[in-house]
Design an enzyme around this catalytic site. Structure first.
Site, PDB file in Angstrom:
ATOM      1  N   ASP A 102      12.710 -11.647  -1.154  1.00  0.00           N
ATOM      2  CA  ASP A 102      13.371 -10.984  -0.031  1.00  0.00           C
ATOM      3  C   ASP A 102      14.306 -11.962   0.648  1.00  0.00           C
ATOM      4  O   ASP A 102      14.490 -13.089   0.173  1.00  0.00           O
ATOM      5  CB  ASP A 102      12.338 -10.399   0.946  1.00  0.00           C
ATOM      6  CG  ASP A 102      11.404 -11.450   1.539  1.00  0.00           C
ATOM      7  OD1 ASP A 102      11.910 -12.417   2.134  1.00  0.00           O
ATOM      8  OD2 ASP A 102      10.180 -11.301   1.418  1.00  0.00           O
ATOM      9  N   LYS A 110      14.667  -4.033   0.143  1.00  0.00           N
ATOM     10  CA  LYS A 110      14.797  -5.278   0.898  1.00  0.00           C
ATOM     11  C   LYS A 110      16.253  -5.494   1.304  1.00  0.00           C
ATOM     12  O   LYS A 110      17.174  -5.295   0.499  1.00  0.00           O
ATOM     13  CB  LYS A 110      14.318  -6.459   0.058  1.00  0.00           C
ATOM     14  CG  LYS A 110      12.845  -6.398  -0.314  1.00  0.00           C
ATOM     15  CD  LYS A 110      11.950  -6.659   0.883  1.00  0.00           C
ATOM     16  CE  LYS A 110      10.491  -6.710   0.465  1.00  0.00           C
ATOM     17  NZ  LYS A 110       9.600  -7.090   1.579  1.00  0.00           N
ATOM     18  N   ASP A 150      13.548  -3.251   4.874  1.00  0.00           N
ATOM     19  CA  ASP A 150      12.708  -4.394   5.244  1.00  0.00           C
ATOM     20  C   ASP A 150      13.563  -5.653   5.259  1.00  0.00           C
ATOM     21  O   ASP A 150      14.081  -6.076   4.229  1.00  0.00           O
ATOM     22  CB  ASP A 150      11.567  -4.539   4.232  1.00  0.00           C
ATOM     23  CG  ASP A 150      10.553  -5.610   4.633  1.00  0.00           C
ATOM     24  OD1 ASP A 150      10.769  -6.286   5.661  1.00  0.00           O
ATOM     25  OD2 ASP A 150       9.543  -5.753   3.924  1.00  0.00           O
ATOM     26  N   GLU A 203      11.920  -2.655   8.968  1.00  0.00           N
ATOM     27  CA  GLU A 203      10.691  -3.453   9.024  1.00  0.00           C
ATOM     28  C   GLU A 203      11.020  -4.917   9.302  1.00  0.00           C
ATOM     29  O   GLU A 203      11.971  -5.467   8.748  1.00  0.00           O
ATOM     30  CB  GLU A 203       9.960  -3.321   7.687  1.00  0.00           C
ATOM     31  CG  GLU A 203       8.638  -4.043   7.603  1.00  0.00           C
ATOM     32  CD  GLU A 203       7.916  -3.744   6.303  1.00  0.00           C
ATOM     33  OE1 GLU A 203       7.148  -4.587   5.835  1.00  0.00           O
ATOM     34  OE2 GLU A 203       8.132  -2.640   5.743  1.00  0.00           O
ATOM     35  N   GLU A 245       2.804  -7.293   9.298  1.00  0.00           N
ATOM     36  CA  GLU A 245       2.224  -8.055   8.197  1.00  0.00           C
ATOM     37  C   GLU A 245       2.050  -9.528   8.554  1.00  0.00           C
ATOM     38  O   GLU A 245       1.223 -10.209   7.957  1.00  0.00           O
ATOM     39  CB  GLU A 245       3.050  -7.914   6.926  1.00  0.00           C
ATOM     40  CG  GLU A 245       4.398  -8.602   6.930  1.00  0.00           C
ATOM     41  CD  GLU A 245       5.148  -8.441   5.612  1.00  0.00           C
ATOM     42  OE1 GLU A 245       5.111  -9.358   4.781  1.00  0.00           O
ATOM     43  OE2 GLU A 245       5.760  -7.371   5.414  1.00  0.00           O
ATOM     44  N   ASP A 283      -2.589  -5.813   8.075  1.00  0.00           N
ATOM     45  CA  ASP A 283      -2.707  -6.596   6.852  1.00  0.00           C
ATOM     46  C   ASP A 283      -4.164  -7.014   6.698  1.00  0.00           C
ATOM     47  O   ASP A 283      -4.766  -7.541   7.634  1.00  0.00           O
ATOM     48  CB  ASP A 283      -1.802  -7.828   6.924  1.00  0.00           C
ATOM     49  CG  ASP A 283      -1.768  -8.607   5.630  1.00  0.00           C
ATOM     50  OD1 ASP A 283      -0.742  -8.557   4.928  1.00  0.00           O
ATOM     51  OD2 ASP A 283      -2.774  -9.262   5.294  1.00  0.00           O
ATOM     52  N   HIS A 300       0.649  -2.912   5.375  1.00  0.00           N
ATOM     53  CA  HIS A 300       1.312  -3.824   4.450  1.00  0.00           C
ATOM     54  C   HIS A 300       0.383  -4.057   3.258  1.00  0.00           C
ATOM     55  O   HIS A 300      -0.821  -4.189   3.411  1.00  0.00           O
ATOM     56  CB  HIS A 300       1.588  -5.160   5.146  1.00  0.00           C
ATOM     57  CG  HIS A 300       2.038  -6.244   4.226  1.00  0.00           C
ATOM     58  ND1 HIS A 300       1.316  -7.414   4.046  1.00  0.00           N
ATOM     59  CD2 HIS A 300       3.132  -6.343   3.435  1.00  0.00           C
ATOM     60  CE1 HIS A 300       1.958  -8.186   3.188  1.00  0.00           C
ATOM     61  NE2 HIS A 300       3.055  -7.563   2.799  1.00  0.00           N
ATOM     62  N   GLY A 318       0.622  -5.135  -1.379  1.00  0.00           N
ATOM     63  CA  GLY A 318       1.497  -5.578  -2.455  1.00  0.00           C
ATOM     64  C   GLY A 318       1.199  -6.963  -2.965  1.00  0.00           C
ATOM     65  O   GLY A 318       1.291  -7.217  -4.161  1.00  0.00           O
ATOM     66  N   GLU A 346       1.761   0.995   1.668  1.00  0.00           N
ATOM     67  CA  GLU A 346       2.614   0.309   0.704  1.00  0.00           C
ATOM     68  C   GLU A 346       1.887   0.094  -0.627  1.00  0.00           C
ATOM     69  O   GLU A 346       0.678  -0.109  -0.674  1.00  0.00           O
ATOM     70  CB  GLU A 346       3.058  -1.050   1.262  1.00  0.00           C
ATOM     71  CG  GLU A 346       4.037  -1.787   0.367  1.00  0.00           C
ATOM     72  CD  GLU A 346       4.559  -3.068   0.979  1.00  0.00           C
ATOM     73  OE1 GLU A 346       5.644  -3.530   0.572  1.00  0.00           O
ATOM     74  OE2 GLU A 346       3.886  -3.626   1.874  1.00  0.00           O
TER      75      GLU A 346
END
Length: 445
Positions: free
Chosen positions: A26, A222, A250, A276, A305, A328, A355, A357, A386
């Protein structure tokens, strides 16, 4: 009675070289190696059950979290599991209020990440002892037992224990029907896997095409590195998914406050649901300013997050600084602190969209959001969790996605247990993968 005295706690630095394929990239984290401080606790119960826990990191610095886990272990080894779960609030406070360790926190940073890893392992073991998946362990608890796991210190000006009890009591109505619904239909998810910032247009298009075929209707892209490139990529993304599907943005903390407002205004034509982490994750008032400016555009602010603890979430809610709250499972102090935040979000009527991933985050947070729907919020309105489609193959009980929804896990525990072969192969720096990369790529360790 939950039998067994904790006899050992081990922690391993496990790293996956995801930076080689730009997975997870990102605007602020251009070369992440998805990693974890992985904890295993054992007891003398003689039932061969172990507790597995982790906290998510991006590679460098994991060794610091590992050191923090070792420092906390003295509060854990030698304790009776039954004493812990029957007085969980006090045990949580022992870990977070160590008279010397809290100085490099308190309840934030590497020590709090380590606390999450340790407590996640305890919760995993407790659920295994009860022969239930973690979400079901929580759903089956009565309000008094649930509340005994939460430290209400510092948040009673926003949520008292009595108010929390009322929320849980009120949520009992329709609880059985919601449990049946989510077991049948799953919990709605969105995907971040299609549009990491380091992906080419061709890769983005292919992944979007595949995701649409699999039934995905919610996508996150992103942004934040280059405004014109963001406009181009968002246009491409919107063309790919069509006007009817949901798009989220995000920025991963890239902008100053006024820069964020200007940038998001530029991207508003693509009809994103939220922006985000538009600015520093610690800037509560900055998020409030951005929220106010984005409201006329129909765009909400999402964050959480990297929100350190329940106190910061309390202030975000009090300041109307977010419209989508992103818990998170490894940044906060495990299930205990996440319970507090879920209850505050319900009181402030803010939807929770977790959050996930990173390594194991999908596996863990599915339990929390399923519990939230069944026993706290009672709603799926404006809610989604997510999902990122990688590294699940390294877990003994990987997450199951069907028709773009999380299917509630049925195996006992917190879904945190990694395969022994994966831990051995990716242990840093001794694992086979890292030895090979060091030799072939001359990676600096």
């Amino acid at each position: 009675m939950i039998t067994g005295k904790i006899t050992s706690l081990t922690v391993t630095d496990v790293r996956f070289p995801t930076s080689l394929g730009h997975h997870g990239s990102d605007a602020m984290h251009t070369d992440p190696d998805y990693s974890a401080a992985y904890v295993v606790i054992e007891t003398d119960a003689g039932d061969d059950l172990k507790g597995h826990g982790l906290t998510f990191t991006l590679g460098k610095g994991t060794e610091i979290v590992v050191c923090a886990v070792k420092a906390l272990s003295r509060h854990v080894v030698g304790r009776l599991l039954d004493d812990i779960v029957n007085n969980f609030r006090d045990f949580y406070r022992q870990l977070t209020s160590d008279g010397q360790l809290r100085w490099i926190g308190p309840e934030k940073g590497a020590v709090h990440l380590a606390t999450a890893a340790v407590l996640n392992a305890v919760w995993d073991l407790w659920a295994k002892k009860e022969k239930k998946p973690l979400w079901k362990l929580l759903v089956d608890m009565n309000p008094k037992q649930l509340l005994s796991c939460i430290d209400f210190r510092y948040i009673t000006d926003a949520l008292t224990e009595e108010e929390a009890c009322g929320i849980l009591e009120n949520a009992k109505q329709g609880q059985k029907a919601r449990e049946e619904y989510v077991l049948k239909n799953g919990y709605p998810a969105y995907t971040t896997s299609c549009a990491w910032l380091g992906y080419s247009d061709e890769q983005l298009q292919k992944l979007c095409t595949d995701a649409l075929k699999d039934g995905w209707t919610r996508f996150k892209v992103k942004v934040g590195a280059d405004k014109e490139d963001d406009k181009r990529r968002c246009k491409l993304m919107r063309q790919m998914i069509g006007p009817e599907n949901k798009l989220m943005l995000d920025a991963n903390q890239r902008w100053d406050v006024h820069e964020a407002i200007d940038w998001v205004s530029t991207l508003a034509e693509f009809k994103p649901v939220w922006i985000e982490e538009p600015t520093s994750p610690d800037d509560i008032l900055g998020h409030a300013t951005i929220s106010k400016a984005c409201a006329p555009l129909g765009i909400g602010v999402a964050t959480g997050e990297q929100c350190h603890n329940r106190v910061m979430f309390k202030q975000f809610l009090q300041a109307n600084a977010l419209q989508y709250l992103q818990i998170d499972s490894c940044r906060l102090g495990s299930v205990n602190e996440n319970l507090a935040v879920l209850l505050m979000a319900k009181k402030f009527n803010v939807p929770v969209c977790p959050h996930a991933g990173g390594v194991g985050l999908c596996e863990l947070v599915q339990h929390l959001i399923i519990f939230d729907y069944i026993s706290v919020s009672g709603s799926l309105e404006n809610r989604m969790c997510e999902y990122v489609d990688h590294l699940h193959e390294h877990f003994k009980y990987p997450v199951t996605i069907s028709r773009a929804a999380y299917i509630p896990p049925k195996d006992p525990g917190y879904s945190t247990e990694m395969k022994e072969g994966s831990v051995t192969q990716y242990q840093f720096p001794e694992g086979d993968v890292w030895q090979q990369l060091i030799f072939e790529k001359n990676i600096q360790v």
